[in-house]
Enzyme design. Structure first.
Site, PDB file in Angstrom:
ATOM      1  N   ASN A 148      -1.900   0.318   6.835  1.00 56.48           N
ATOM      2  CA  ASN A 148      -1.328  -0.923   7.358  1.00 56.48           C
ATOM      3  C   ASN A 148      -0.477  -1.703   6.362  1.00 56.48           C
ATOM      4  O   ASN A 148      -0.394  -2.922   6.420  1.00 56.48           O
ATOM      5  CB  ASN A 148      -2.434  -1.784   7.973  1.00 56.48           C
ATOM      6  CG  ASN A 148      -3.498  -2.137   6.975  1.00 56.48           C
ATOM      7  OD1 ASN A 148      -3.398  -1.775   5.803  1.00 56.48           O
ATOM      8  ND2 ASN A 148      -4.513  -2.854   7.404  1.00 56.48           N
ATOM      9  N   HIS A 201      -2.012  -5.428   1.654  1.00 53.75           N
ATOM     10  CA  HIS A 201      -3.303  -6.103   1.508  1.00 53.75           C
ATOM     11  C   HIS A 201      -3.070  -7.580   1.248  1.00 53.75           C
ATOM     12  O   HIS A 201      -2.098  -7.940   0.574  1.00 53.75           O
ATOM     13  CB  HIS A 201      -4.079  -5.514   0.310  1.00 53.75           C
ATOM     14  CG  HIS A 201      -5.268  -6.339  -0.096  1.00 53.75           C
ATOM     15  ND1 HIS A 201      -6.474  -6.251   0.548  1.00 53.75           N
ATOM     16  CD2 HIS A 201      -5.410  -7.317  -1.040  1.00 53.75           C
ATOM     17  CE1 HIS A 201      -7.323  -7.122  -0.001  1.00 53.75           C
ATOM     18  NE2 HIS A 201      -6.701  -7.778  -0.959  1.00 53.75           N
ATOM     19  N   LYS A 248       0.826  -1.208   0.000  1.00 55.96           N
ATOM     20  CA  LYS A 248       0.000   0.000   0.000  1.00 55.96           C
ATOM     21  C   LYS A 248       0.872   1.275   0.000  1.00 55.96           C
ATOM     22  O   LYS A 248       2.075   1.206   0.290  1.00 55.96           O
ATOM     23  CB  LYS A 248      -0.929  -0.039   1.214  1.00 55.96           C
ATOM     24  CG  LYS A 248      -1.921  -1.218   1.180  1.00 55.96           C
ATOM     25  CD  LYS A 248      -2.851  -1.162   2.390  1.00 55.96           C
ATOM     26  CE  LYS A 248      -3.884  -2.269   2.370  1.00 55.96           C
ATOM     27  NZ  LYS A 248      -4.827  -2.149   3.514  1.00 55.96           N
ATOM     28  N   TYR A 270     -12.584  -1.749  -2.936  1.00 53.63           N
ATOM     29  CA  TYR A 270     -13.049  -1.812  -1.543  1.00 53.63           C
ATOM     30  C   TYR A 270     -14.557  -1.623  -1.428  1.00 53.63           C
ATOM     31  O   TYR A 270     -15.049  -1.246  -0.361  1.00 53.63           O
ATOM     32  CB  TYR A 270     -12.293  -0.789  -0.691  1.00 53.63           C
ATOM     33  CG  TYR A 270     -10.870  -1.214  -0.377  1.00 53.63           C
ATOM     34  CD1 TYR A 270     -10.611  -2.287   0.488  1.00 53.63           C
ATOM     35  CD2 TYR A 270      -9.787  -0.565  -0.948  1.00 53.63           C
ATOM     36  CE1 TYR A 270      -9.317  -2.680   0.780  1.00 53.63           C
ATOM     37  CE2 TYR A 270      -8.479  -0.965  -0.656  1.00 53.63           C
ATOM     38  CZ  TYR A 270      -8.253  -2.024   0.211  1.00 53.63           C
ATOM     39  OH  TYR A 270      -6.963  -2.427   0.508  1.00 53.63           O
ATOM     40  N   GLU A 278      -9.760 -10.471  -7.279  1.00 52.11           N
ATOM     41  CA  GLU A 278      -8.853  -9.333  -7.111  1.00 52.11           C
ATOM     42  C   GLU A 278      -7.677  -9.409  -8.099  1.00 52.11           C
ATOM     43  O   GLU A 278      -7.247  -8.389  -8.640  1.00 52.11           O
ATOM     44  CB  GLU A 278      -8.340  -9.273  -5.670  1.00 52.11           C
ATOM     45  CG  GLU A 278      -9.451  -8.904  -4.694  1.00 52.11           C
ATOM     46  CD  GLU A 278      -9.069  -9.094  -3.218  1.00 52.11           C
ATOM     47  OE1 GLU A 278      -9.958  -8.901  -2.376  1.00 52.11           O
ATOM     48  OE2 GLU A 278      -7.907  -9.431  -2.923  1.00 52.11           O
TER      49      GLU A 278
END
Ligand code: UDP
Ligand code: MG
Length: 158
Positions: free
Chosen positions: A133, A136, A30, A70, A147
């Site tokens: 964080n 993913h 990320k 998302y 995905e």
């Protein structure tokens, strides 16, 4: 982006995911991980844990892409912040292969909130917060296939 993550599109999604087996998962490094200079270390941890890279790209998500990726969290209070964070800078997207890939990768990355992540996990080392964080990981074989197909066309997957 190849497909909308809309249930109605499942048939066409799965027609295009014939290269995705159940020993594969999908990941993104990320924007915070890239920004903080952790790309190399995180990729090393992934490879050292026995995952093989089947597809990989360095890219930046558009708002439409992040919003669709998302979409399952659309009604959650953090959705707007999540989309703006995920579009704030480049990411690395990758399809990874290993026996038991989805479960093993979730173990390697640790809990969503780094305060709850186990010692030695990627999020324990590198996540800034529950939102930012670092990484993913798909939560099921079905979502890994969806995905992966969302980010890669068949000729980009090896
Ligand atoms: N997230 C957040 N606040 C929360 C829960 C999640 O900002 O309270 C963000 C965080 O970046 C997380 C992503 O939304 O990784 C997706 O949430 P999910 O519950 O699916 O966590 P994950 O599967 O990534 O561990
Ligand atoms: Mg999730």
């Amino acid at each position: 982006m190849n497909f909308k993550m809309d249930k109605k599109n499942n048939v066409s999604l799965h027609q295009n995911t014939n290269k995705m087996a159940t020993n594969r998962t999908f990941t993104m490094l990320k924007p915070d991980a890239i920004e903080n200079g952790h790309m190399g270390k995180i990729l090393s941890m992934i490879i050292d844990a026995g995952f093989t890279i089947k597809a990989m790209k360095y890219t930046r998500l558009t708002e439409a892409q992040a919003g669709a990726f998302y979409e399952v969290h659309k009604e959650r209070p953090f959705y707007g912040e999540l989309v703006s964070y995920m579009t704030s800078g480049p990411i690395v997207a990758a399809i990874l292969e290993k026996d038991n890939a989805v479960e093993d990768f979730r173990k390697l990355i640790g809990a969503t909130d780094p305060a709850e992540a186990a010692e030695g996990t990627i999020r324990k080392y590198f996540a800034e917060s529950k939102g930012r964080n670092a990484v993913h990981g798909s939560d099921s074989d079905e979502n890994a296939a969806i995905e992966g197909a969302f980010h890669f066309s068949a000729n980009e997957v090896f």
